[in-house]
Write a protein that holds these residues in place. Structure first.
Motif, PDB file in Angstrom:
ATOM      1  N   LEU A 167      74.738 -97.514  17.575  1.00  0.00           N
ATOM      2  CA  LEU A 167      74.060 -98.657  17.949  1.00  0.00           C
ATOM      3  C   LEU A 167      75.205 -99.781  17.175  1.00  0.00           C
ATOM      4  CD1 LEU A 167      70.121 -98.416  17.400  1.00  0.00           C
ATOM      5  CD2 LEU A 167      71.758 -98.444  19.629  1.00  0.00           C
ATOM      6  N   ASP A 168      75.697 -99.419  15.987  1.00  0.00           N
ATOM      7  CA  ASP A 168      76.802-100.319  15.264  1.00  0.00           C
ATOM      8  C   ASP A 168      78.066-100.341  16.224  1.00  0.00           C
ATOM      9  OD1 ASP A 168      74.969-100.912  13.604  1.00  0.00           O
ATOM     10  OD2 ASP A 168      75.965 -99.543  11.708  1.00  0.00           O
ATOM     11  N   SER A 169      78.357 -99.306  17.030  1.00  0.00           N
ATOM     12  CA  SER A 169      79.472 -99.393  17.803  1.00  0.00           C
ATOM     13  C   SER A 169      79.480-100.005  18.963  1.00  0.00           C
ATOM     14  CB  SER A 169      79.926 -97.881  18.003  1.00  0.00           C
ATOM     15  OG  SER A 169      79.175 -97.141  18.810  1.00  0.00           O
ATOM     16  N   VAL A 170      78.268-100.523  19.485  1.00  0.00           N
ATOM     17  CA  VAL A 170      78.098-101.298  20.779  1.00  0.00           C
ATOM     18  C   VAL A 170      78.389-102.561  20.304  1.00  0.00           C
ATOM     19  CG1 VAL A 170      76.026-101.704  22.419  1.00  0.00           C
ATOM     20  CG2 VAL A 170      76.423 -99.281  21.331  1.00  0.00           C
ATOM     21  N   ASP A 171      78.938-103.370  21.480  1.00  0.00           N
ATOM     22  CA  ASP A 171      79.468-104.381  21.540  1.00  0.00           C
ATOM     23  C   ASP A 171      78.100-105.583  21.830  1.00  0.00           C
ATOM     24  OD1 ASP A 171      81.732-104.484  20.278  1.00  0.00           O
ATOM     25  OD2 ASP A 171      82.711-104.362  22.133  1.00  0.00           O
ATOM     26  N   ALA A 172      76.873-105.126  21.530  1.00  0.00           N
ATOM     27  CA  ALA A 172      75.545-105.834  21.988  1.00  0.00           C
ATOM     28  C   ALA A 172      74.586-106.090  20.655  1.00  0.00           C
ATOM     29  CB  ALA A 172      74.616-105.409  22.953  1.00  0.00           C
ATOM     30  N   SER A 173      74.205-107.224  20.523  1.00  0.00           N
ATOM     31  CA  SER A 173      73.153-107.408  19.448  1.00  0.00           C
ATOM     32  C   SER A 173      71.929-106.802  19.873  1.00  0.00           C
ATOM     33  CB  SER A 173      72.806-108.852  19.161  1.00  0.00           C
ATOM     34  OG  SER A 173      74.030-109.437  19.036  1.00  0.00           O
ATOM     35  N   ILE A 174      71.563-105.745  18.722  1.00  0.00           N
ATOM     36  CA  ILE A 174      70.475-105.064  19.090  1.00  0.00           C
ATOM     37  C   ILE A 174      69.561-104.937  17.691  1.00  0.00           C
ATOM     38  CG2 ILE A 174      69.417-102.560  19.352  1.00  0.00           C
ATOM     39  CD1 ILE A 174      72.064-101.806  20.687  1.00  0.00           C
ATOM     40  N   PHE A 175      68.313-105.550  17.910  1.00  0.00           N
ATOM     41  CA  PHE A 175      67.447-105.394  16.805  1.00  0.00           C
ATOM     42  C   PHE A 175      66.096-105.106  17.095  1.00  0.00           C
ATOM     43  CE2 PHE A 175      67.236-109.553  18.998  1.00  0.00           C
ATOM     44  CZ  PHE A 175      65.864-109.640  19.057  1.00  0.00           C
ATOM     45  N   ILE A 176      65.124-104.380  16.231  1.00  0.00           N
ATOM     46  CA  ILE A 176      63.955-104.061  16.387  1.00  0.00           C
ATOM     47  C   ILE A 176      63.009-104.823  15.463  1.00  0.00           C
ATOM     48  CG2 ILE A 176      62.416-102.118  16.372  1.00  0.00           C
ATOM     49  CD1 ILE A 176      64.777-100.233  16.687  1.00  0.00           C
ATOM     50  N   LYS A 177      61.867-105.299  16.154  1.00  0.00           N
ATOM     51  CA  LYS A 177      60.714-106.113  15.369  1.00  0.00           C
ATOM     52  C   LYS A 177      59.398-105.358  15.442  1.00  0.00           C
ATOM     53  CE  LYS A 177      62.372-110.690  15.637  1.00  0.00           C
ATOM     54  NZ  LYS A 177      61.681-112.286  15.719  1.00  0.00           N
ATOM     55  N   ASP A 178      58.656-105.616  14.318  1.00  0.00           N
ATOM     56  CA  ASP A 178      57.570-104.832  14.396  1.00  0.00           C
ATOM     57  C   ASP A 178      56.235-105.617  15.260  1.00  0.00           C
ATOM     58  OD1 ASP A 178      56.551-106.737  12.553  1.00  0.00           O
ATOM     59  OD2 ASP A 178      56.898-105.179  10.725  1.00  0.00           O
ATOM     60  N   LEU A 179      55.092-105.378  15.051  1.00  0.00           N
ATOM     61  CA  LEU A 179      53.927-106.027  15.594  1.00  0.00           C
ATOM     62  C   LEU A 179      53.667-107.523  14.924  1.00  0.00           C
ATOM     63  CD1 LEU A 179      51.256-103.371  16.297  1.00  0.00           C
ATOM     64  CD2 LEU A 179      53.018-104.355  17.975  1.00  0.00           C
ATOM     65  N   ASP A 180      54.226-107.713  13.874  1.00  0.00           N
ATOM     66  CA  ASP A 180      54.319-108.868  12.961  1.00  0.00           C
ATOM     67  C   ASP A 180      55.469-109.747  13.268  1.00  0.00           C
ATOM     68  OD1 ASP A 180      51.430-108.309  12.252  1.00  0.00           O
ATOM     69  OD2 ASP A 180      52.165-107.390  10.335  1.00  0.00           O
ATOM     70  N   PHE A 181      56.256-109.089  14.268  1.00  0.00           N
ATOM     71  CA  PHE A 181      57.359-110.368  14.478  1.00  0.00           C
ATOM     72  C   PHE A 181      58.146-109.938  13.357  1.00  0.00           C
ATOM     73  CE2 PHE A 181      54.334-111.602  17.396  1.00  0.00           C
ATOM     74  CZ  PHE A 181      54.774-111.346  18.682  1.00  0.00           C
ATOM     75  N   ARG A 182      58.355-109.018  12.416  1.00  0.00           N
ATOM     76  CA  ARG A 182      59.408-109.016  11.371  1.00  0.00           C
ATOM     77  C   ARG A 182      60.433-107.959  11.819  1.00  0.00           C
ATOM     78  NH1 ARG A 182      54.571-108.933   7.765  1.00  0.00           N
ATOM     79  NH2 ARG A 182      54.447-106.739   8.314  1.00  0.00           N
ATOM     80  N   TYR A 183      61.695-108.173  11.404  1.00  0.00           N
ATOM     81  CA  TYR A 183      62.901-107.484  11.636  1.00  0.00           C
ATOM     82  C   TYR A 183      62.774-106.268  11.040  1.00  0.00           C
ATOM     83  CZ  TYR A 183      65.168-111.386  13.854  1.00  0.00           C
ATOM     84  OH  TYR A 183      65.625-112.561  14.791  1.00  0.00           O
ATOM     85  N   ARG A 184      62.776-104.858  11.551  1.00  0.00           N
ATOM     86  CA  ARG A 184      62.862-103.754  11.146  1.00  0.00           C
ATOM     87  C   ARG A 184      64.157-103.050  11.286  1.00  0.00           C
ATOM     88  NH1 ARG A 184      59.363-103.905   7.452  1.00  0.00           N
ATOM     89  NH2 ARG A 184      57.239-104.316   8.187  1.00  0.00           N
ATOM     90  N   TYR A 185      65.101-103.436  12.170  1.00  0.00           N
ATOM     91  CA  TYR A 185      66.207-102.863  12.439  1.00  0.00           C
ATOM     92  C   TYR A 185      67.177-104.007  12.906  1.00  0.00           C
ATOM     93  CZ  TYR A 185      70.666-100.400  14.183  1.00  0.00           C
ATOM     94  OH  TYR A 185      71.907 -99.980  14.282  1.00  0.00           O
ATOM     95  N   VAL A 186      68.593-104.024  12.592  1.00  0.00           N
ATOM     96  CA  VAL A 186      69.583-104.994  13.134  1.00  0.00           C
ATOM     97  C   VAL A 186      70.809-104.225  13.201  1.00  0.00           C
ATOM     98  CG1 VAL A 186      68.491-107.064  12.560  1.00  0.00           C
ATOM     99  CG2 VAL A 186      70.076-105.969  10.846  1.00  0.00           C
ATOM    100  N   ASN A 187      71.642-104.328  14.181  1.00  0.00           N
ATOM    101  CA  ASN A 187      72.950-103.423  14.213  1.00  0.00           C
ATOM    102  C   ASN A 187      74.117-104.524  13.691  1.00  0.00           C
ATOM    103  OD1 ASN A 187      73.389-105.100  16.441  1.00  0.00           O
ATOM    104  ND2 ASN A 187      74.116-103.316  17.853  1.00  0.00           N
ATOM    105  N   ARG A 188      75.132-103.820  13.596  1.00  0.00           N
ATOM    106  CA  ARG A 188      76.375-104.611  13.087  1.00  0.00           C
ATOM    107  C   ARG A 188      76.590-105.814  13.938  1.00  0.00           C
ATOM    108  NH1 ARG A 188      81.073-105.095  14.980  1.00  0.00           N
ATOM    109  NH2 ARG A 188      80.768-103.406  16.462  1.00  0.00           N
ATOM    110  N   GLN A 189      76.538-105.938  15.108  1.00  0.00           N
ATOM    111  CA  GLN A 189      77.034-107.074  15.958  1.00  0.00           C
ATOM    112  C   GLN A 189      75.868-108.101  15.891  1.00  0.00           C
ATOM    113  OE1 GLN A 189      79.615-107.402  18.004  1.00  0.00           O
ATOM    114  NE2 GLN A 189      78.598-109.497  18.688  1.00  0.00           N
ATOM    115  N   ALA A 190      74.367-107.736  15.665  1.00  0.00           N
ATOM    116  CA  ALA A 190      73.538-108.848  15.516  1.00  0.00           C
ATOM    117  C   ALA A 190      73.806-109.533  14.336  1.00  0.00           C
ATOM    118  CB  ALA A 190      72.079-108.035  15.590  1.00  0.00           C
ATOM    119  N   CYS A 191      74.007-108.847  13.258  1.00  0.00           N
ATOM    120  CA  CYS A 191      74.338-109.513  11.764  1.00  0.00           C
ATOM    121  C   CYS A 191      75.577-110.409  11.977  1.00  0.00           C
ATOM    122  CB  CYS A 191      74.655-108.316  10.748  1.00  0.00           C
ATOM    123  SG  CYS A 191      73.310-107.402  10.345  1.00  0.00           S
ATOM    124  N   GLU A 192      76.575-110.113  12.904  1.00  0.00           N
ATOM    125  CA  GLU A 192      77.812-110.987  13.019  1.00  0.00           C
ATOM    126  C   GLU A 192      77.380-112.061  13.779  1.00  0.00           C
ATOM    127  OE1 GLU A 192      80.943-108.520  14.751  1.00  0.00           O
ATOM    128  OE2 GLU A 192      80.972-107.433  12.806  1.00  0.00           O
TER     129      GLU A 192
END
Length: 176
Positions: free
Chosen positions: A138-163
């Motif tokens: 997921l960090d090697s992909v040139d797309a922003s990827i993130f995962i949120k839980d049912l309360d809309f809190r971020y649980r995962y963000v890849n390198r591209q999403a952070c940038e």
């Protein structure tokens, strides 16, 4: 005829008469054995029978009563000892079986827990390896990827999403 009895026997007959006048009861006394002439202990049950003015007396030599009772007591002691030994043997066998069963069960449970712990550690290691591989992909992909839980809190963000957000993962994870 009571007056013709020897003094000791006359005394016993007088005691029987007094006991009958008092309503009856038990009387113990010494009486000469007809065969040997030696004194033997006797017990008498004395009961007055008022309608006819009679005194009923039933006697028994005490050794005739105590000998069978003593034999029965001795027999019961032997049986009791045998029963105690049997009970002790049964309890000993039950204890041995209980200890043996407990040892077998504890060893079986020890192996079971050991196998469970080993498999659990292997699964955790495999899960971490899988997460590391997924993060690498997921960090090697040139797309922003993130995962949120049912309360809309971020649980995962890849390198591209952070940038893209201009933040570090620690500043994003857990926020909504």
């Amino acid at each position: 005829p009571v007056g013709q009895l020897p003094a000791q026997e006359s005394e016993v007959v007088a005691r029987v008469a007094r006991l009958a006048q008092q309503g009856g009861g038990y009387l113990s006394y010494d009486w000469p054995d007809p065969g040997s002439g030696t004194l033997r202990r006797k017990t008498a049950l004395v009961r007055p029978y008022q309608p006819w003015g009679w005194v009923l007396v039933a006697t028994m030599l005490e050794d005739e009563l105590t000998a069978p009772v003593q034999q029965e007591l001795e027999q019961q002691q032997l049986v009791g000892r045998d029963q105690s030994l049997l009970l002790l043997a049964v309890l000993l066998l039950a204890s041995v079986l209980a200890v043996g069963g407990s040892l077998w069960f504890s060893r079986w449970m020890g192996r079971l827990f050991h196998d469970y712990s080993r498999r659990h550690l292997e699964q955790q290691r495999a899960l971490r390896e899988g997460e590391e591989k997924l993060n690498t992909i997921l960090d090697s992909v040139d797309a922003s990827i993130f995962i949120k839980d049912l309360d809309f809190r971020y649980r995962y963000v890849n390198r591209q999403a952070c940038e893209t957000m201009g933040l570090q993962p620690g500043e994003i994870l857990g926020r909504d």
